[in-house]
Design a protein around this motif. Structure first.
Motif, short mmCIF file in Angstrom:
data_model
loop_
_atom_site.label_atom_id
_atom_site.label_comp_id
_atom_site.label_asym_id
_atom_site.label_seq_id
_atom_site.Cartn_x
_atom_site.Cartn_y
_atom_site.Cartn_z
N UNK A 1 -10.46 -1.69 -2.18
CA UNK A 1 -9.56 -2.29 -1.71
C UNK A 1 -8.21 -1.46 -1.92
N UNK A 2 -7.34 -1.18 -0.82
CA UNK A 2 -5.99 -0.22 -1.23
C UNK A 2 -4.87 -1.20 -0.48
N UNK A 3 -4.12 -1.83 -1.46
CA UNK A 3 -2.85 -2.70 -1.19
C UNK A 3 -1.70 -1.92 -1.43
N UNK A 4 -0.50 -1.95 -0.62
CA UNK A 4 0.55 -1.28 -0.86
C UNK A 4 1.52 -2.39 -1.70
N UNK A 5 2.46 -1.88 -2.45
CA UNK A 5 3.27 -2.68 -3.07
C UNK A 5 4.60 -2.99 -2.01
N UNK A 6 5.14 -4.17 -1.89
CA UNK A 6 6.31 -4.37 -1.16
C UNK A 6 5.78 -4.21 0.26
N UNK A 7 4.65 -5.04 0.57
CA UNK A 7 4.07 -4.77 1.83
C UNK A 7 3.64 -5.93 2.28
#
Lengths: 413, 413
Positions: free
Chosen positions: B348-354
């Motif tokens: 799972x790839x989640x971006x910061x400030x997103x």
């Protein structure tokens, strides 16, 4: 029946008993059948089965419904194999899903749309959820004793079920318009839907087709308060009338649940519905890992294609009539009183004065020893693969089986 | 993304919209994905998919789990075809059912027996029913926000659901032993079971492996009152550890639900359980028309056979590690802050400030345009067909996609 030498079946049952609770579960458990019936099967072709000990049967259960056109029907197999070479369970559906939905909408009288699942229980549960979503209400009417699936809200067993699972279900008697009206009255303005089987096919009792009066009363009870009439076509679907089992009554449901025969044995279920419930159907969250599997969809397209060319329902009726008449004639010859009920293409044979099903059991066991697989208490099924010769073969076995019942009666007397 | 010319996909969506509510349903609905993702697929092979417009994708969703060994894995296909030529949906199971149950019991740490179903939801629902039957109690603990299926008692949506459907469910926080204990205390001596996912894989948030403290607390809460610990292995099963995802923690469940990867895409689910629940499992009535279908069983036997030879989980871990490290390195190069969480084989790839998933969406759309199918919010899956070359290919696309995210940030700044 010890002389039948089910040696491989016996050894598989012993192995199964170690690793499967009770050795088997559900409606296919052989302990629901007379002694001598096999639990495990090795092969199927047309309307014939072979058990693991190599005995062959002319089959009248049709996998308890799914086998509509005959095992390994060439058109269905070709379509399934073609799709399997391309892909089955992918990140989304294949074109076959759209084709099948279009075919259902084009074929089924009430259907403005379709959605797909795997189990008949998925379809009935989805119908109830859609009815509740579409009406904003909770109460569901269902016929006492009817089978609509094997999860807590509808299971025939209450083991592991809580009372809350059925909190909003009210019961009526099938074909009893008055009891349905009384239940609807009790539900009042909280009535979300009325669930009803295409016809009454409860275990161990005579089958009953719905009367026009009852069907109209079910429709009227829904119309009076804007509830959904939900037809459970899981068992009868595609065998009585391609456009829907209640079309001949002039009564259309708002939702219908389909499964079993829809893809000739490939695992698939469907819900069809009318326009006013389309939005609700798009709002409920129902899904499954394999519900978009393309191979069963392709098999369903092929199965419906065969059915839409016509003649299958008529053939089932003709063969069912031949079987019913032949068994009635044989019973008369042997002085045996029995009752055949329900649609001829879904036969049920119950014996008079047979509360313990001893006659039915002997009848079935004798037929089984002659290679014909009947069921003593559950409705049976015909397939398109049952022809004149197969019905004659079944009637010969039934004649011998009725002779055995007559002879047992003589002995007992 | 209009330049992608999804013309056949668009036309199928238009056709679907007429005959399927909302054009599609459930977790495979393309409206849950960024614009540009295809809805319909034409073909699958190994770890690659082709959409109906002929575009190919290196796939990281693996059919949302089922594709464990690669589409059209030769051993699985050979076993399935061999069984299909014999028979699939018959009047009872084939020998493959016993073989598969034996394999599961021999493979899975806690398993003394197995039962089969079709959907993951069937398996979790069956676990709950068995736990209630085996304990004679009603309360079930489940983690807040966890996904355990798509029927009223557990659906992530409450549309069409009544409050009674969840009357006996109490919620705790995953990995929070204290909240679990508090919920168990509230259930008191009415606690039938504690349901817990193999690891936390809730949508749109960082994944979490269970801590040993939490797993032990769940086990202890059950042991204290004789309730059943139910592990939901539907999503993670067979990817983390063949003997069960919690074996490494030294915590064994009483019941586990399996599906998705169990037969490499063929529709199948299973419940495994411990001896003390065998009788309850034989007493509940759970069944389905296609649950004994022999082809998925044969595919399951072949899939487990491949897995038991070893090396697949290790390969998934190696490839997942390579993917994770490569993406971390690329993110650092582009000055992008992102979080990769959970087991490497289920990325799972989640971006910061997103918060609005704009970065994740751009990342995925850019990768998709380069032929790599990622998901911005749901955990992904690796298969045995993902090799070094495929991970390199994915990393090249990810690098370009991260460059696009960096460039968009520059533009915005």
């Amino acid at each position: 029946m010890a002389e039948m030498k089910n040696s491989i079946d016996t050894s598989l049952r012993e192995r199964a008993l170690r690793v499967v609770p009770g050795g088997m579960w559900g409606h296919l458990h052989a302990n629901r059948l007379p002694e001598g019936y096999p639990q495990f099967f090795a092969r199927a072709e047309g309307c014939r089965l072979w058990d693991v000990d190599g005995r062959s049967y002319l089959d009248f259960m049709c996998s308890w419904g799914p086998n509509l056109l005959g095992h390994h029907h060439p058109e269905v197999e070709a379509a399934a194999e073609r799709q399997a070479r391309l892909g089955d369970c992918m990140n989304g559906p294949a074109e076959a899903m759209v084709e099948l939905a279009e075919l259902l909408v084009d074929t089924i009288g009430h259907a403005d749309w379709a959605q797909f699942q795997k189990n008949g229980t998925d379809a009935t549960t989805t119908c109830v959820t859609i009815a509740r979503a579409g009406t904003g209400r909770r109460k569901l009417l269902a016929a006492r004793g009817a089978y609509h699936g094997a999860v807590p809200w509808c299971s025939p067993s209450v083991v592991g079920v809580t009372s809350e699972d059925r909190a909003h279900i009210l019961y009526y008697e099938f074909n009893d318009a008055e009891s349905l009206s009384a239940a609807a009255k009790e539900a009042g303005d909280d009535l979300a839907g009325v669930l009803v089987s295409a016809y009454r096919h409860d275990l161990s009792r005579d089958q009953e087709l719905p009367t026009a009066e009852f069907a109209l009363a079910a429709r009227a009870a829904c119309d009076a308060v804007g509830a959904a009439l939900i037809l459970d076509e899981v068992r009868a679907g595609f065998r009585l009338a391609l456009a829907g089992s209640w079309e001949r009554l002039g009564v259309r449901p708002d939702l219908a649940a389909w499964s079993k025969a829809i893809a000739n044995g490939y695992p698939l279920a469907a819900v069809t519905g009318r326009e006013w419930l389309r939005k609700a159907a798009s709002q409920v969250f129902v899904t499954g890992s394999f519900w978009c599997g393309a191979v069963p969809m392709a098999a369903g397209v092929a199965t419906l294609g065969v059915m839409r060319r016509g003649g299958v329902v008529e053939h089932l009726e003709a063969m069912g009539t031949k079987l019913r008449n032949g068994i009635d004639a044989a019973a008369a010859r042997h002085g045996i009183r029995l009752r055949q009920s329900g649609p001829v293409q879904m036969p049920l044979i119950l014996f008079e004065d047979d509360a313990d099903f001893a006659k039915g059991t002997l009848f079935c066991q004798t037929a089984l020893a002659r290679g014909v697989y009947f069921h003593p208490r559950h409705n049976m099924f015909l397939s398109a693969a049952h022809g004149e010769a197969e019905i004659d073969e079944a009637l010969a076995a039934a004649d011998a089986a009725l002779a055995a019942v007559a002879s047992a009666r003589q002995t007992a007397a």
